[in-house]
Every structure is written in C-alpha cells, then in structure tokens.
Design a protein around this motif. Sequence first.
Motif, PDB file in Angstrom:
ATOM      1  N   PRO A  49       0.817  -0.684  -0.260  1.00  0.00           N
ATOM      2  CA  PRO A  49      -0.227   0.268  -0.026  1.00  0.00           C
ATOM      3  C   PRO A  49       0.947   0.908  -0.054  1.00  0.00           C
ATOM      4  O   PRO A  49       2.383   1.006   0.575  1.00  0.00           O
ATOM      5  CB  PRO A  49      -0.718  -0.193   1.391  1.00  0.00           C
ATOM      6  CG  PRO A  49      -0.582  -1.495   2.022  1.00  0.00           C
ATOM      7  CD  PRO A  49       0.503  -2.000   1.423  1.00  0.00           C
ATOM      8  N   GLU A  50       0.357   2.037  -0.705  1.00  0.00           N
ATOM      9  CA  GLU A  50       1.048   3.501  -1.069  1.00  0.00           C
ATOM     10  C   GLU A  50       1.149   4.326  -0.186  1.00  0.00           C
ATOM     11  O   GLU A  50      -1.043   4.836  -0.539  1.00  0.00           O
ATOM     12  CB  GLU A  50       1.631   3.573  -2.092  1.00  0.00           C
ATOM     13  CG  GLU A  50       2.287   2.786  -2.944  1.00  0.00           C
ATOM     14  CD  GLU A  50       2.200   3.133  -4.392  1.00  0.00           C
ATOM     15  OE1 GLU A  50       1.232   3.998  -5.168  1.00  0.00           O
ATOM     16  OE2 GLU A  50       3.111   1.803  -5.367  1.00  0.00           O
ATOM     17  N   PHE A  51       1.526   5.610   0.589  1.00  0.00           N
ATOM     18  CA  PHE A  51       0.470   6.832   1.340  1.00  0.00           C
ATOM     19  C   PHE A  51       1.028   7.586   0.620  1.00  0.00           C
ATOM     20  O   PHE A  51       2.250   7.830   0.825  1.00  0.00           O
ATOM     21  CB  PHE A  51       0.576   6.390   2.285  1.00  0.00           C
ATOM     22  CG  PHE A  51      -0.455   4.620   3.237  1.00  0.00           C
ATOM     23  CD1 PHE A  51      -1.489   4.610   2.821  1.00  0.00           C
ATOM     24  CD2 PHE A  51       0.094   3.999   3.221  1.00  0.00           C
ATOM     25  CE1 PHE A  51      -2.110   4.016   3.354  1.00  0.00           C
ATOM     26  CE2 PHE A  51      -0.070   2.870   4.019  1.00  0.00           C
ATOM     27  CZ  PHE A  51      -1.813   2.616   3.576  1.00  0.00           C
ATOM     28  N   ASP A  52       0.053   8.941   0.224  1.00  0.00           N
ATOM     29  CA  ASP A  52       1.079   9.657  -0.386  1.00  0.00           C
ATOM     30  C   ASP A  52       0.590  10.445   1.275  1.00  0.00           C
ATOM     31  O   ASP A  52      -0.437  11.196   1.412  1.00  0.00           O
ATOM     32  CB  ASP A  52       0.174  10.857  -1.921  1.00  0.00           C
ATOM     33  CG  ASP A  52       0.827  11.368  -2.930  1.00  0.00           C
ATOM     34  OD1 ASP A  52       1.929  12.247  -1.426  1.00  0.00           O
ATOM     35  OD2 ASP A  52       0.889  11.795  -3.458  1.00  0.00           O
ATOM     36  N   LEU A  53       1.687  11.677   1.712  1.00  0.00           N
ATOM     37  CA  LEU A  53       1.717  12.500   2.192  1.00  0.00           C
ATOM     38  C   LEU A  53       1.825  14.151   1.889  1.00  0.00           C
ATOM     39  O   LEU A  53       1.877  14.859   2.517  1.00  0.00           O
ATOM     40  CB  LEU A  53       2.974  12.828   3.344  1.00  0.00           C
ATOM     41  CG  LEU A  53       2.642  11.242   4.072  1.00  0.00           C
ATOM     42  CD1 LEU A  53       4.259  10.863   5.033  1.00  0.00           C
ATOM     43  CD2 LEU A  53       2.114  10.768   4.758  1.00  0.00           C
ATOM     44  N   GLU A  83      -1.611  18.550  -0.487  1.00  0.00           N
ATOM     45  CA  GLU A  83      -2.676  18.655  -1.518  1.00  0.00           C
ATOM     46  C   GLU A  83      -3.152  17.365  -0.922  1.00  0.00           C
ATOM     47  O   GLU A  83      -4.534  17.277  -1.639  1.00  0.00           O
ATOM     48  CB  GLU A  83      -2.513  18.824  -2.825  1.00  0.00           C
ATOM     49  CG  GLU A  83      -1.745  19.777  -2.280  1.00  0.00           C
ATOM     50  CD  GLU A  83       0.337  19.622  -2.076  1.00  0.00           C
ATOM     51  OE1 GLU A  83       0.940  18.665  -2.390  1.00  0.00           O
ATOM     52  OE2 GLU A  83       0.720  20.918  -2.418  1.00  0.00           O
ATOM     53  N   LYS A  84      -2.954  16.360  -1.076  1.00  0.00           N
ATOM     54  CA  LYS A  84      -3.228  15.149  -0.989  1.00  0.00           C
ATOM     55  C   LYS A  84      -4.157  14.471   0.509  1.00  0.00           C
ATOM     56  O   LYS A  84      -5.409  14.092   0.652  1.00  0.00           O
ATOM     57  CB  LYS A  84      -2.946  13.879  -1.182  1.00  0.00           C
ATOM     58  CG  LYS A  84      -1.734  13.546  -2.671  1.00  0.00           C
ATOM     59  CD  LYS A  84      -2.756  13.411  -4.201  1.00  0.00           C
ATOM     60  CE  LYS A  84      -1.793  14.007  -4.853  1.00  0.00           C
ATOM     61  NZ  LYS A  84      -2.786  13.445  -6.399  1.00  0.00           N
ATOM     62  N   LEU A  85      -3.620  15.332   1.910  1.00  0.00           N
ATOM     63  CA  LEU A  85      -4.538  14.986   2.670  1.00  0.00           C
ATOM     64  C   LEU A  85      -5.771  15.907   2.779  1.00  0.00           C
ATOM     65  O   LEU A  85      -6.438  15.643   3.405  1.00  0.00           O
ATOM     66  CB  LEU A  85      -3.812  15.561   4.141  1.00  0.00           C
ATOM     67  CG  LEU A  85      -2.311  14.487   3.950  1.00  0.00           C
ATOM     68  CD1 LEU A  85      -0.981  14.632   4.628  1.00  0.00           C
ATOM     69  CD2 LEU A  85      -2.636  12.775   3.699  1.00  0.00           C
ATOM     70  N   VAL A  86      -5.719  17.508   2.172  1.00  0.00           N
ATOM     71  CA  VAL A  86      -6.600  18.455   3.109  1.00  0.00           C
ATOM     72  C   VAL A  86      -7.009  19.260   1.513  1.00  0.00           C
ATOM     73  O   VAL A  86      -6.689  18.746   0.433  1.00  0.00           O
ATOM     74  CB  VAL A  86      -6.089  19.106   3.705  1.00  0.00           C
ATOM     75  CG1 VAL A  86      -6.118  18.634   5.011  1.00  0.00           C
ATOM     76  CG2 VAL A  86      -5.275  19.991   3.193  1.00  0.00           C
TER      77      VAL A  86
END
Length: 183
Positions: free
Chosen positions: A90-94, A97-100
């Motif tokens: 699994p990939e999580f983009d930090l 712009e991807k979080l809020v």
Amino acid sequence: MFSKGDKVTVLDEAINGVVVSTKDKEVTIETEDGFMMTFFVNELLKINNSSNLMDSIKRIDIDKVAKEKEIPKPRSFVKERKEKNEVSAPEFDLHIEKLVPNKNGMSNYDILTLQSETAKRHIEFAIRNRIPKIVFIHGVGEGILKAELDFLLGRYDNIAFQDANYQKYGLGATEVYIKQNSK
C-alpha cells in the motif's frame, strides 16, 4: 526594442498607450486617457496594430507549430519484476494537497504535524493488521518531511525502512518493513 509611436500594453495592468520616448531601459508612454507614465522595457508589450490577416499568418512559424503538435515518443521503462503471488505494498502520499482540500491558513508547522500524524496512523494500522510492507510518498523538496518521517520510524523497534525503489518512485519515497512478531 520600442520606438516612438509604437502602440503598447502594460503587463499585469489594464493600460494601453503610445510610446512617447525611450531612455535606456525606461519607456515613457501616453495612455489612452492622456496620462504620461514611465515603465521598464520588461513591463511592456508591443501591440500589433496590423489588422491584415495575411500579415499575421506570415509571422507564424509552421515548423515550430508542427513540432509542438508532434506526438512524443513513449519513454522506455524497465519493468519492475514481481513474484506471481506478491501483492504490491500500500502507498500513502503525504503531500499536503492529498491530505486536505485546501491548505490556505495552515502554517508550515500545522502541515508537518498533519503529515506526521497521518504517517503515524498508517504505521499503527499496518502493525495492527500485520501488513508487512508499506510505502510513504513524501516527495523530494527540502527533505524536512523525509527527516521527520525517518525520526518517527526510528522510534519503532519492529520497523525497518529504506528509500523506496528508485525506478518506481525516484528519490521521493520511503519503504517501511514491519517485522512480524510470532505471538
């Protein structure tokens, strides 16, 4: 570049006028409203007063347009080899712009705190659910988020981490391996 009588427009402002005089890099114009104003050469753009369509067409560089329209050749990539039964991590983009939806009003501290807490939440989830490997995409930037992520990951005993696959992510990702305890 500009000569007396040229029609010009001012960049970033709704002002048009005619060149009255030029001195070094400064150009004095008379606006359409009759005001005398001075601008630097890089603030002005010459207006083409020719309404003849053929003159405009002759100025078009056909070779340049054809080159822009050309379809770029696909780049060749070395495909990453996977085992048949291997499931991708699994990939999580930090990236913020991807979080809020909108980061306006957030300080750099708020952004970094949100990114760190998001990473911590994903790590805890992976540990609880016995997920062996996850990938955090942090980007290259100035390296502040990567340093914060390295600090966070270093606080766990059962975690190993390294830069992720360069061919797939470039320099902007970290691979996290969760060592499973046999309970």
